[in-house]
Each structure stands twice: as C-alpha cells, then as structure tokens.
Scaffold this active site. Structure first.
Site, PDB file in Angstrom:
ATOM      1  N   GLU A  83     -25.738  91.753  25.775  1.00  0.00           N
ATOM      2  CA  GLU A  83     -24.271  91.567  25.736  1.00  0.00           C
ATOM      3  C   GLU A  83     -23.791  90.503  26.721  1.00  0.00           C
ATOM      4  OE1 GLU A  83     -22.061  95.183  26.414  1.00  0.00           O
ATOM      5  OE2 GLU A  83     -20.162  94.263  25.808  1.00  0.00           O
ATOM      6  N   LYS A 267     -19.299 103.784  29.931  1.00  0.00           N
ATOM      7  CA  LYS A 267     -20.104 102.780  29.215  1.00  0.00           C
ATOM      8  C   LYS A 267     -20.106 101.480  30.022  1.00  0.00           C
ATOM      9  CE  LYS A 267     -20.936  99.349  26.062  1.00  0.00           C
ATOM     10  NZ  LYS A 267     -20.750  97.900  26.245  1.00  0.00           N
ATOM     11  N   ASP A 283     -37.132 104.390  31.824  1.00  0.00           N
ATOM     12  CA  ASP A 283     -36.693 105.103  30.621  1.00  0.00           C
ATOM     13  C   ASP A 283     -35.156 105.154  30.602  1.00  0.00           C
ATOM     14  OD1 ASP A 283     -35.966 107.066  28.771  1.00  0.00           O
ATOM     15  OD2 ASP A 283     -37.685 108.355  29.222  1.00  0.00           O
ATOM     16  N   HIS A 381     -14.556  87.867  28.459  1.00  0.00           N
ATOM     17  CA  HIS A 381     -15.661  88.326  27.625  1.00  0.00           C
ATOM     18  C   HIS A 381     -15.850  87.397  26.429  1.00  0.00           C
ATOM     19  CE1 HIS A 381     -18.453  91.133  25.845  1.00  0.00           C
ATOM     20  NE2 HIS A 381     -17.720  91.191  24.744  1.00  0.00           N
TER      21      HIS A 381
END
Ligand SMILES: CC(C)(COP(=O)([O-])OP(=O)([O-])OC[C@H]1O[C@@H](n2cnc3c(N)ncnc32)[C@H](O)[C@@H]1OP(=O)([O-])[O-])[C@@H](O)C(=O)NCCC(=O)NCCSC(=O)C[C@@](C)(O)CC(=O)[O-]
Ligand SMILES: NC(=O)C1=CN([C@@H]2O[C@H](COP(=O)(O)OP(=O)(O)OC[C@H]3O[C@@H](n4cnc5c(N)ncnc54)[C@H](OP(=O)(O)O)[C@@H]3O)[C@@H](O)[C@H]2O)C=CC1
Length: 428
Positions: A83, A267, A283, A381
């Site tokens: 991203e 998030k 992980d 962004h």
C-alpha cells in the site's frame, strides 16, 4: 559512528542508489545488498521447503522508513507492504517525534500462554484445585521438553486455571501454561509443552483433554511505546498546531467510543506493524489476531492507542498491545531477507523488535489521524497512489511522472483520467 536515521533526499534516489546509501550507513556487505538488488532473494528450493504445493514466489516492495529514534537510538525500519503512503507517513511522523525525543518504549517478559482444554469433569472447581496441587509436577514436565529454552533463561513459569461451570457441552476447565519463550514467537515451543503435560492433566482430574494449543491473545507479552509532540511540529500555513492536536484527540476519542471507527483506526496502526512483521519473517496472522482480541478485551472493541494533551498542551500518544515476534523460529531464519531485516534493525532481542514494532504502529496511527483531522486522507495518499494508477493505465518510464504530476495538479487521480492523459502524451 552511531546511525543517523534521517535519510536526507532519500526519496529522490533510485532503488539501487538507496541500497548503496543504506549499505554505506549500516556496513552491509555485497551479499546483503545482492538480496535487495538481484532477483531470487528467496531461492525456489527454500520456498518449496517453507509451505506446501509451491508453484513460485510472490514478491512485494521492500522499503525502509526513516527518522525513527527509539529510546535514543536511531533505527531504520524495514517495511514490506503493497500500500502506498504507509512508508511516507511513518517516516513523516517519526520526523515530527524527534524534537520530543522520539519514541520511548518498554515491554513485558516474552510470556506466551498455551491452553489445555479439559472436558468431562463434573466438578470443575475440584479439578482446578487438584491441578493447582500438581503445579510443580506440571511445570517440571513442561520444562523437560525444552532444555535449550531453559538454558537460554526461558521455560514454563506458571500455570493458571480457568473454569467454565457450564457450556453447551458441559463444564470445562482450561489450564494455561505460562511460558517464557525468550527470542522465539513461541507457538511451536508452547504447543509441544501443552501436548507433553496433557496426560498428567487427565490423570490428575479424570477428565478428557481435547485442544492443546497456544492462545494468540498474548496479553502477558505486551510491548509499549510513547511519544510527545509540541504543537509547533504540526503548525502550517493552513492549521495552527494546537488546532491539529485537538483534532487528533477528537479523532482518537471517536475510535475509543465507536467500534466501527475503532476497526479502521486499528487498521491504520497495523498498517505500520504488519509490514515490519512480514519483513522479519514473522507470523502476521498471529499479530493481527492478538491485536484485535486485545482491543476487545474489556468487552468493547476500542483503540489500541491513546492520544491526550499534557499540561503544556503537548500531544502525548501511547500504544500497548501484544507483540509475539521472534528472532528465531518459524520463517525468521529460513527467509534470507528476514535475516537482512534484523541486521538493518540492529536488534538483539525479540523484546527490542516488539518495541520497535509498536513504535511504528503509533507513528502510523498519528500519520492517519493528523491527515484525517486536517486536510483529509486523499491528498497525501492519492498523490502517492497516483503512481500505481499511472502504471495501471500503461505508463512507463518518464510517462509515469508526467501522468502523476498532471493528475495530482488537477486533484483528479483516476484510472480513466490516467488513460486519457497517457493518450494525450503519446499524441493519440
Ligand atoms: C503521505 C504524506 C506523508 C505526505 O505528506 P506531505 O505533507 O505531502 O509530505 P512532504 O512532502 O512535506 O514530506 C514530509 C515527510 O513525509 C515523508 N515523505 C513524504 N513523501 C515521501 C515519499 N514519497 N517518500 C518517502 N518519504 C516521504 C518524509 O519523511 C518527508 O520528510 P522529508 O524527507 O521531506 O524531510 C501525508 O499526507 C500523510 O502522512 N498521510 C497519511 C497517509 C496514511 O495514513 N496512509 C495510510 C493509508 S490510508 C489507510 O489505510 C488507513 C486509514 C487512514 O484508514 C486509517 C485511519 O482511518 O485511521
Ligand atoms: N496460532 C498460532 O499462532 C500458531 C503459529 N504457529 C507457527 O509457529 C511458528 C513459531 O513457533 P516457534 O516456537 O517460535 O518456532 P520454532 O519451534 O521454529 O522455534 C522455537 C525454538 O527455537 C529454539 N531457540 C533457539 N534459540 C532460541 C532463543 N534465543 N529463544 C527462544 N528459542 C530459541 C528453541 O528451542 P529448541 O531448539 O529446543 O526447539 C525453541 O523451542 C511460526 O511459524 C507460526 O506461524 C504454529 C501453530 C499455531
């Protein structure tokens, strides 16, 4: 000379020039740099040994975030992620944190929980007491399975018994082994111990052991970070610093009270943490599971960070969350790039790695909140995402910059616009 993580004009370099620059700063050798610049960092035979039914490999961009200072030490943070704007935002917020001393961190000992589920007991409280009387035997049996861990200063430290008087399948007793796993993530380590003690648990209680597996709610293995920002660092032509701080605190409050917002807020935190977890071969599903379970531990899903104002009107951010990361075990030693990431980070323990991870999470959260509380997320962004859009439309080489500049200038970052601009450029 100690590392200076402020990488001036780094974004203007080509990837090869960036690698040269980092290699000079960190004294990386030719083998290290080849991992970044040559294809095939992960040989196919190693990939084939890592998982099943391997066809090939899937590559992702590997970057470093700049400006991080953690407990007074400058550190470059490797991030592997698809991203755009994550690396830029983390680097930007780490830059703003420097005048306040960067990130201060701490962590608990690397204690993991393994759960042993016991069914078929009609007297869960009696079973609990019987197991507590056998505590020393259970610890000794668990520790007999991992001599190396004990030599390293780790091992099974304690047991906890959780009783569920009723459930759809009757009473249930769950024994937790609390294990200091040192520099491993520890899943296999504690699972081995849980399986080893299961027969003793059955013998002690007369019940039937079912599951023997770690808990990803690693609430005894917490990493914490804190940073402090004076209003001046947020000052700009459009916004007063104190106004930005108030906006950030309101944005945080929204996440603290509303789970719909908290999911997105968290998030944003994981935007910083997951790429470091991937870069070090750890992980990421385990880290995600632990993070969200911890965010809901009080029966209400909330924020993993807090943002408040101190008496001087400075913004104070904190984060505390489970961080079960390893320097050994899992894929950390099999993936050559994971080992390189650890060399770039210069960490000597899993706790140190965990503390850097949460510092990046805190920075990333602030990056999003600062943008959201002021101009909105889209300008920064989308300006960086515009490169993806231009490439998607077929732009190559110099065309990419030209299409991006035109889309950003007109605040119109869309695939159809990129195609039209590209056609114009090519005189079609
Ligand atoms: C994107 C920025 C940083 C631009 O911000 P800007 O003000 O345009 O940046 P700038 O050009 O003035 O540069 C400031 C600093 O940013 C860094 N920087 C800036 N550009 C680059 C670049 N190309 N490459 C490397 N570093 C870059 C770099 O550290 C630079 O300092 P300098 O090097 O100039 O001394 C800003 O708009 C920002 O922080 N936006 C937030 C972005 C973000 O949060 N992205 C995550 C994805 S959105 C999402 O998934 C989560 C979300 C938002 O939903 C979470 C939530 O809701 O809470
Ligand atoms: N729910 C989940 O999250 C689950 C995750 N997993 C997977 O488990 C893996 C991680 O398990 P983990 O136990 O960390 O991996 P490993 O079993 O691969 O490695 C841990 C072992 O490394 C040895 N070791 C060497 N040096 C050290 C040190 N400094 N500190 C600690 N141990 C050391 C230890 O002893 P020794 O050499 O004696 O073994 C230890 O048992 C990941 O791949 C994860 O994906 C698996 C099951 C479930």
């Amino acid at each position: 000379m100690p590392l200076d993580s402020r990488l001036k004009n780094f974004r203007d370099l080509s990837p090869a020039e960036r690698v040269d620059h980092i290699a000079g700063l960190l004294h990386l050798n030719a083998e290290d740099t080849a991992l970044l610049t040559q294809p095939g960092a992960l040989p196919l035979d190693i990939a084939d040994g890592m998982i099943e039914n391997v066809l090939g490999k899937f590559e992702l961009p590997y970057a470093v975030a700049s400006n991080f200072q953690v407990n007074g030490r400058d550190v470059l943070v490797p991030l592997v992620v698809e991203e755009p704007s994550i690396v830029a935002a983390a680097s930007y917020m780490a830059k703003l944190a420097r005048p306040g001393g960067g990130f201060q961190t701490s962590s608990s000992a690397p204690l993991m929980r393994a759960q042993i589920q016991l069914t078929g007991v009609s007297d869960p409280h009696g079973a609990r007491h019987a197991l507590l009387r056998k505590r020393d035997d259970i610890l000794a049996l668990a520790n007999s399975r991992d001599a190396l861990l004990q030599k390293l200063g780790g091992g099974c430290r304690e047991i906890e018994i959780h009783t569920f008087e009723s459930s759809p399948v009757g009473p249930m007793v769950v024994l937790h082994l609390i294990v200091d796993v040192r520099d491993a993530m520890g899943a296999n380590t504690v699972n081995t111990m849980a399986e080893a003690v299961a027969p003793l648990v059955e013998k002690t209680t007369g019940g039937k052991v079912r599951l023997r597996i770690l808990s990803n709610l690693a609430d005894l293995r917490l990493a914490r970070a804190q940073a402090r920002f004076a209003p001046e660092v947020f000052e700009s032509a459009q916004y007063r610093g104190s106004e930005v701080i108030d906006g950030i605190i309101e944005a945080y409050t929204f996440a603290a009270i509303d789970p719909y917002r908290a999911a997105t807020h968290n998030k944003g935190i994981m935007n910083g943490i997951d790429p470091l977890v991937v870069a070090t071969g750890n992980d990421w599903r385990a880290i995600e599971a632990g993070a969200h379970a911890y965010a809901a531990r009080q029966g209400h899903y909330g924020s993993l960070t807090t943002w408040e104002k101190d008496k001087q009107g400075h913004l104070v951010g904190t984060i505390e969350m489970p961080m079960a990361l390893g320097l050994v075990g899992g894929a950390t030693k099999t993936h050559p790039l994971a080992q390189l990431s650890l060399r770039i980070l210069g960490v000597g323990s899993a706790q140190e790695l965990a503390e850097i991870a949460v510092a990046v999470g805190l920075a990333q959260n602030l990056g999003a909140l600062r943008a959201l509380a002021t101009e909105g997320i889209q300008r920064g962004h989308m300006a960086l995402h515009a490169r993806n859009i231009a490439m998607l439309a077929g732009a190559t080489g110099d065309e990419i910059g030209q299409v991006v500049d035109a889309m950003v200038r007109n605040k119109d970052v869309r695939a159809d616009r990129a195609s039209a601009l590209l056609a114009e450029l090519r005189g079609q």
